[in-house]
Design a protein around this motif. Structure first.
Motif, PDB file in Angstrom:
ATOM      1  N   GLY A 117      -0.114  -6.461   8.532  1.00  0.00           N
ATOM      2  CA  GLY A 117       1.297  -6.532   8.889  1.00  0.00           C
ATOM      3  C   GLY A 117       2.082  -7.606   8.186  1.00  0.00           C
ATOM      4  O   GLY A 117       1.695  -8.116   7.142  1.00  0.00           O
ATOM      5  N   GLU A 118       3.200  -7.931   8.801  1.00  0.00           N
ATOM      6  CA  GLU A 118       4.116  -8.912   8.215  1.00  0.00           C
ATOM      7  C   GLU A 118       3.477 -10.291   8.081  1.00  0.00           C
ATOM      8  O   GLU A 118       3.781 -11.031   7.153  1.00  0.00           O
ATOM      9  N   ALA A 119       2.600 -10.628   9.017  1.00  0.00           N
ATOM     10  CA  ALA A 119       1.950 -11.941   8.966  1.00  0.00           C
ATOM     11  C   ALA A 119       1.155 -12.111   7.672  1.00  0.00           C
ATOM     12  O   ALA A 119       1.102 -13.193   7.106  1.00  0.00           O
ATOM     13  N   ALA A 120       0.547 -11.021   7.196  1.00  0.00           N
ATOM     14  CA  ALA A 120      -0.231 -11.066   5.956  1.00  0.00           C
ATOM     15  C   ALA A 120       0.617 -10.720   4.739  1.00  0.00           C
ATOM     16  O   ALA A 120       0.150 -10.785   3.612  1.00  0.00           O
ATOM     17  N   GLY A 121       1.870 -10.326   4.979  1.00  0.00           N
ATOM     18  CA  GLY A 121       2.753  -9.968   3.873  1.00  0.00           C
ATOM     19  C   GLY A 121       2.421  -8.622   3.248  1.00  0.00           C
ATOM     20  O   GLY A 121       2.718  -8.392   2.080  1.00  0.00           O
ATOM     21  N   VAL A 122       1.828  -7.717   4.039  1.00  0.00           N
ATOM     22  CA  VAL A 122       1.448  -6.395   3.534  1.00  0.00           C
ATOM     23  C   VAL A 122       2.492  -5.378   3.956  1.00  0.00           C
ATOM     24  O   VAL A 122       2.837  -5.275   5.129  1.00  0.00           O
ATOM     25  N   ARG A 123       2.983  -4.626   2.996  1.00  0.00           N
ATOM     26  CA  ARG A 123       3.966  -3.581   3.247  1.00  0.00           C
ATOM     27  C   ARG A 123       3.319  -2.236   2.986  1.00  0.00           C
ATOM     28  O   ARG A 123       2.620  -2.062   1.987  1.00  0.00           O
ATOM     29  N   PRO A 155       7.317   7.347  11.030  1.00  0.00           N
ATOM     30  CA  PRO A 155       7.545   5.925  11.316  1.00  0.00           C
ATOM     31  C   PRO A 155       6.396   5.301  12.119  1.00  0.00           C
ATOM     32  O   PRO A 155       6.014   4.153  11.877  1.00  0.00           O
ATOM     33  N   GLY A 156       5.829   6.042  13.045  1.00  0.00           N
ATOM     34  CA  GLY A 156       4.705   5.542  13.833  1.00  0.00           C
ATOM     35  C   GLY A 156       3.473   5.302  12.977  1.00  0.00           C
ATOM     36  O   GLY A 156       2.772   4.297  13.149  1.00  0.00           O
ATOM     37  N   GLN A 157       3.203   6.223  12.057  1.00  0.00           N
ATOM     38  CA  GLN A 157       2.056   6.057  11.165  1.00  0.00           C
ATOM     39  C   GLN A 157       2.251   4.843  10.261  1.00  0.00           C
ATOM     40  O   GLN A 157       1.321   4.060  10.054  1.00  0.00           O
ATOM     41  N   LEU A 158       3.455   4.668   9.735  1.00  0.00           N
ATOM     42  CA  LEU A 158       3.747   3.500   8.902  1.00  0.00           C
ATOM     43  C   LEU A 158       3.515   2.216   9.680  1.00  0.00           C
ATOM     44  O   LEU A 158       2.878   1.279   9.183  1.00  0.00           O
ATOM     45  N   VAL A 164       0.877  -1.166   0.000  1.00  0.00           N
ATOM     46  CA  VAL A 164       0.000   0.000   0.000  1.00  0.00           C
ATOM     47  C   VAL A 164       0.915   1.217   0.000  1.00  0.00           C
ATOM     48  O   VAL A 164       1.785   1.351   0.859  1.00  0.00           O
ATOM     49  N   ILE A 165       0.730   2.100  -0.980  1.00  0.00           N
ATOM     50  CA  ILE A 165       1.594   3.274  -1.137  1.00  0.00           C
ATOM     51  C   ILE A 165       0.797   4.535  -0.846  1.00  0.00           C
ATOM     52  O   ILE A 165      -0.285   4.735  -1.405  1.00  0.00           O
TER      53      ILE A 165
END
Length: 90
Positions: free
Chosen positions: A59-65, A47-50, A39-40
């Motif tokens: 998150g990482e568990a779903a492989g979403v960056r 950094p907190g918002q990211l 998601v861009i």
């Protein structure tokens, strides 16, 4: 490949997520439904918002960056850097 686009106008960005909670839920649902990997955001995020957005989108568990404009530009430069020195500078 772009699979969707969303826009929101706020007078003041949300400190925690930059976008409102309803928009976060809407995008999270689209991310799950469309199996989105990245998601861009077309703006700078803290950094907190990211971190908060990544967590909200699975998150990482779903492989979403989640990345902002600056991170996208740096990713493009690093992919195209040909020399060792160029890669080091990025």
């Amino acid at each position: 490949m772009v699979v969707g686009r969303s826009q929101q106008s706020l007078e003041v960005p949300n400190n925690a997520t930059y976008i409102g909670s309803g928009k976060v839920a809407e995008v999270a649902q689209a991310v799950r439904h469309l199996k989105v990997e990245t998601v861009i955001f077309d703006d700078s995020l803290s950094p907190g918002q990211l971190r908060n957005l990544e967590k909200a989108f699975g998150g990482e568990a779903a492989g979403v960056r989640v990345c902002d404009r600056t991170a996208l530009i740096l990713d493009i430069f690093s992919q195209r850097a040909g020399t060792r020195e160029g890669k080091l500078q990025v």
